[in-house]
Design a protein around this motif. Sequence first.
Motif, PDB file in Angstrom:
ATOM      1  N   GLN A 180     -25.551  63.475  97.590  1.00 61.06           N
ATOM      2  CA  GLN A 180     -25.093  64.721  96.977  1.00 61.06           C
ATOM      3  C   GLN A 180     -26.176  65.796  96.955  1.00 61.06           C
ATOM      4  O   GLN A 180     -26.048  66.855  97.555  1.00 61.06           O
ATOM      5  CB  GLN A 180     -24.577  64.426  95.562  1.00 61.06           C
ATOM      6  CG  GLN A 180     -23.416  63.431  95.567  1.00 61.06           C
ATOM      7  CD  GLN A 180     -22.233  63.922  96.383  1.00 61.06           C
ATOM      8  OE1 GLN A 180     -21.703  65.003  96.119  1.00 61.06           O
ATOM      9  NE2 GLN A 180     -21.834  63.155  97.390  1.00 61.06           N
ATOM     10  N   ARG A 181     -27.266  65.509  96.242  1.00 61.30           N
ATOM     11  CA  ARG A 181     -28.349  66.506  96.194  1.00 61.30           C
ATOM     12  C   ARG A 181     -28.944  66.716  97.583  1.00 61.30           C
ATOM     13  O   ARG A 181     -29.291  67.834  97.957  1.00 61.30           O
ATOM     14  CB  ARG A 181     -29.455  66.076  95.232  1.00 61.30           C
ATOM     15  CG  ARG A 181     -29.052  66.186  93.786  1.00 61.30           C
ATOM     16  CD  ARG A 181     -30.262  66.132  92.861  1.00 61.30           C
ATOM     17  NE  ARG A 181     -29.830  66.163  91.479  1.00 61.30           N
ATOM     18  CZ  ARG A 181     -29.577  65.067  90.766  1.00 61.30           C
ATOM     19  NH1 ARG A 181     -29.751  63.875  91.272  1.00 61.30           N
ATOM     20  NH2 ARG A 181     -29.167  65.186  89.516  1.00 61.30           N
ATOM     21  N   LEU A 182     -29.060  65.628  98.332  1.00 64.91           N
ATOM     22  CA  LEU A 182     -29.637  65.756  99.676  1.00 64.91           C
ATOM     23  C   LEU A 182     -28.769  66.668 100.547  1.00 64.91           C
ATOM     24  O   LEU A 182     -29.286  67.543 101.243  1.00 64.91           O
ATOM     25  CB  LEU A 182     -29.753  64.367 100.330  1.00 64.91           C
ATOM     26  CG  LEU A 182     -30.371  64.365 101.723  1.00 64.91           C
ATOM     27  CD1 LEU A 182     -31.851  64.753 101.662  1.00 64.91           C
ATOM     28  CD2 LEU A 182     -30.217  62.994 102.395  1.00 64.91           C
ATOM     29  N   THR A 183     -27.464  66.470 100.507  1.00 62.84           N
ATOM     30  CA  THR A 183     -26.566  67.274 101.333  1.00 62.84           C
ATOM     31  C   THR A 183     -26.624  68.746 100.928  1.00 62.84           C
ATOM     32  O   THR A 183     -26.646  69.641 101.780  1.00 62.84           O
ATOM     33  CB  THR A 183     -25.120  66.745 101.222  1.00 62.84           C
ATOM     34  OG1 THR A 183     -25.143  65.350 101.520  1.00 62.84           O
ATOM     35  CG2 THR A 183     -24.190  67.460 102.186  1.00 62.84           C
ATOM     36  N   ARG A 184     -26.674  68.979  99.624  1.00 61.18           N
ATOM     37  CA  ARG A 184     -26.792  70.373  99.169  1.00 61.18           C
ATOM     38  C   ARG A 184     -28.112  70.988  99.627  1.00 61.18           C
ATOM     39  O   ARG A 184     -28.177  72.170  99.926  1.00 61.18           O
ATOM     40  CB  ARG A 184     -26.686  70.440  97.644  1.00 61.18           C
ATOM     41  CG  ARG A 184     -25.246  70.304  97.139  1.00 61.18           C
ATOM     42  CD  ARG A 184     -25.256  70.001  95.644  1.00 61.18           C
ATOM     43  NE  ARG A 184     -23.956  70.126  95.025  1.00 61.18           N
ATOM     44  CZ  ARG A 184     -22.986  69.221  95.107  1.00 61.18           C
ATOM     45  NH1 ARG A 184     -23.151  68.121  95.810  1.00 61.18           N
ATOM     46  NH2 ARG A 184     -21.834  69.413  94.477  1.00 61.18           N
ATOM     47  N   LYS A 220     -25.135  69.169 105.887  1.00 58.70           N
ATOM     48  CA  LYS A 220     -24.408  67.950 106.272  1.00 58.70           C
ATOM     49  C   LYS A 220     -25.054  67.227 107.451  1.00 58.70           C
ATOM     50  O   LYS A 220     -25.190  66.003 107.442  1.00 58.70           O
ATOM     51  CB  LYS A 220     -22.967  68.333 106.629  1.00 58.70           C
ATOM     52  CG  LYS A 220     -22.154  67.177 107.154  1.00 58.70           C
ATOM     53  CD  LYS A 220     -20.800  67.630 107.666  1.00 58.70           C
ATOM     54  CE  LYS A 220     -20.240  66.585 108.615  1.00 58.70           C
ATOM     55  NZ  LYS A 220     -19.058  67.043 109.336  1.00 58.70           N
ATOM     56  N   ALA A 221     -25.457  67.969 108.477  1.00 59.42           N
ATOM     57  CA  ALA A 221     -25.916  67.310 109.705  1.00 59.42           C
ATOM     58  C   ALA A 221     -27.123  66.419 109.427  1.00 59.42           C
ATOM     59  O   ALA A 221     -27.149  65.229 109.784  1.00 59.42           O
ATOM     60  CB  ALA A 221     -26.252  68.366 110.762  1.00 59.42           C
ATOM     61  N   ARG A 222     -28.120  66.990 108.772  1.00 59.62           N
ATOM     62  CA  ARG A 222     -29.328  66.209 108.485  1.00 59.62           C
ATOM     63  C   ARG A 222     -29.066  65.102 107.485  1.00 59.62           C
ATOM     64  O   ARG A 222     -29.593  63.999 107.606  1.00 59.62           O
ATOM     65  CB  ARG A 222     -30.416  67.121 107.934  1.00 59.62           C
ATOM     66  CG  ARG A 222     -31.208  67.763 109.003  1.00 59.62           C
ATOM     67  CD  ARG A 222     -32.565  68.156 108.447  1.00 59.62           C
ATOM     68  NE  ARG A 222     -33.321  68.775 109.507  1.00 59.62           N
ATOM     69  CZ  ARG A 222     -33.114  70.019 109.900  1.00 59.62           C
ATOM     70  NH1 ARG A 222     -32.199  70.765 109.328  1.00 59.62           N
ATOM     71  NH2 ARG A 222     -33.832  70.526 110.873  1.00 59.62           N
ATOM     72  N   VAL A 261     -28.759  59.455 106.030  1.00 52.89           N
ATOM     73  CA  VAL A 261     -28.037  58.431 105.269  1.00 52.89           C
ATOM     74  C   VAL A 261     -27.453  57.363 106.190  1.00 52.89           C
ATOM     75  O   VAL A 261     -27.420  56.179 105.854  1.00 52.89           O
ATOM     76  CB  VAL A 261     -26.939  59.102 104.401  1.00 52.89           C
ATOM     77  CG1 VAL A 261     -25.990  58.072 103.812  1.00 52.89           C
ATOM     78  CG2 VAL A 261     -27.581  59.944 103.306  1.00 52.89           C
ATOM     79  N   LEU A 262     -27.021  57.755 107.390  1.00 52.53           N
ATOM     80  CA  LEU A 262     -26.361  56.785 108.281  1.00 52.53           C
ATOM     81  C   LEU A 262     -27.335  56.035 109.179  1.00 52.53           C
ATOM     82  O   LEU A 262     -27.024  54.935 109.642  1.00 52.53           O
ATOM     83  CB  LEU A 262     -25.304  57.490 109.143  1.00 52.53           C
ATOM     84  CG  LEU A 262     -24.163  58.166 108.360  1.00 52.53           C
ATOM     85  CD1 LEU A 262     -23.139  58.757 109.320  1.00 52.53           C
ATOM     86  CD2 LEU A 262     -23.494  57.203 107.392  1.00 52.53           C
ATOM     87  N   LEU A 296     -39.911  70.401 104.731  1.00 49.70           N
ATOM     88  CA  LEU A 296     -40.146  71.810 104.382  1.00 49.70           C
ATOM     89  C   LEU A 296     -39.212  72.717 105.185  1.00 49.70           C
ATOM     90  O   LEU A 296     -38.560  73.607 104.640  1.00 49.70           O
ATOM     91  CB  LEU A 296     -41.608  72.184 104.645  1.00 49.70           C
ATOM     92  CG  LEU A 296     -41.995  73.606 104.233  1.00 49.70           C
ATOM     93  CD1 LEU A 296     -41.966  73.745 102.699  1.00 49.70           C
ATOM     94  CD2 LEU A 296     -43.385  73.980 104.755  1.00 49.70           C
ATOM     95  N   ALA A 297     -39.141  72.437 106.486  1.00 49.47           N
ATOM     96  CA  ALA A 297     -38.286  73.253 107.348  1.00 49.47           C
ATOM     97  C   ALA A 297     -36.821  73.143 106.931  1.00 49.47           C
ATOM     98  O   ALA A 297     -36.057  74.103 107.034  1.00 49.47           O
ATOM     99  CB  ALA A 297     -38.462  72.826 108.810  1.00 49.47           C
ATOM    100  N   ALA A 298     -36.431  71.972 106.433  1.00 51.87           N
ATOM    101  CA  ALA A 298     -35.036  71.749 106.050  1.00 51.87           C
ATOM    102  C   ALA A 298     -34.704  72.315 104.668  1.00 51.87           C
ATOM    103  O   ALA A 298     -33.549  72.323 104.266  1.00 51.87           O
ATOM    104  CB  ALA A 298     -34.731  70.251 106.085  1.00 51.87           C
TER     105      ALA A 298
END
Length: 260
Positions: free
Chosen positions: A147-151, A155-157, A162-163, A174-176
């Motif tokens: 959840q927090r990661l996707t926000r 989605k792509a990263r 996660v997968l 940092l870039a992300a």
Amino acid sequence: AVVLETKYLLVSQANGVGTIRLNRPQVLNALNLALMDELVRTLKEMERDEEIRCVLLTGGSRCFAAGADIDEMAEASSVEMLLKDQFAQWEYIRRFSKPLLAAVSGYALGGGCELAMACDMIIASETAEFGQPEIKLGVMPGAGGTQRLTRAVGKARAMEMVLTARSLSAREALAAGLINRIVPVELLEQEAREWAEEVAAQAPVAVRLAKQSVLKALDTPLETGLDYEQKLFFFLFSTEDQKEGMRAFKEKRRPRFQGK
Ligand code: HXC
């Protein structure tokens, strides 16, 4: 001052900053229930302590935290996991009102990455590595890693991390947009402390409400969020710190904020 017996944490405070260091190095700061419980109890003390205006959460130079304690979960049933109620601890962290700054060096994996993401800002050393490798254990993230990661990174990263369990280097993170800044490992502690002190020097009520308002942006439509923001903004005009802040500006001096 915060005085607690802790087995897995080193706790200190100075200049408005409460510092909590995860300290279970034999298992790369694996987050067992007892450690998380100490963390929550320490945060509760820091919440009440008016001297503390910002909290710095850190680990060791080789590892921030390598995730939830796998030994504690390996043989658990669903019902046992449910009854442990570990996410109540995470919920407390989510609702903590003072700014939380994570200083991350080395591994921030699984629950370790989730813990860093539960903080308000992340400063990392060049050696930091952020990942959600739960999939390799036959499970998935459970404390915000989807959840927090996707926000934070999109989605792509998030899907890739996660997968496939591929982690992000400090530079990639940092870039992300996952973290705020990178510093050389030997400077991490000092830079993090200075940054936390900078936050601690601001007007505490304004800081608290500003934090709430930014977090609100993550789960409200714009109109609701703007309305929420305006109410908090108006409210700040009932604080002495607002009068002091604006007077100090006019008088060309530094403000002396009291938290009132
Ligand atoms: C329990 C752990 C651990 C963990 C490391 N250790 N991570 N113990 N839980 N999460 C222990 C190892 O068993 C080992 O103990 C010691 O720490 C040193 O680790 P090594 O593996 O020997 O070190 P290294 O070879 O340098 O590899 C480092 C590593 C690896 C890449 C970080 O330890 C690793 O992959 N750890 C697990 C990462 C992970 O899968 N995290 C997600 C967990 S699930 P011994 O006794 O052998 O010396 C999760 C779900 C969160 O977090 C849900 C919400 C809370």
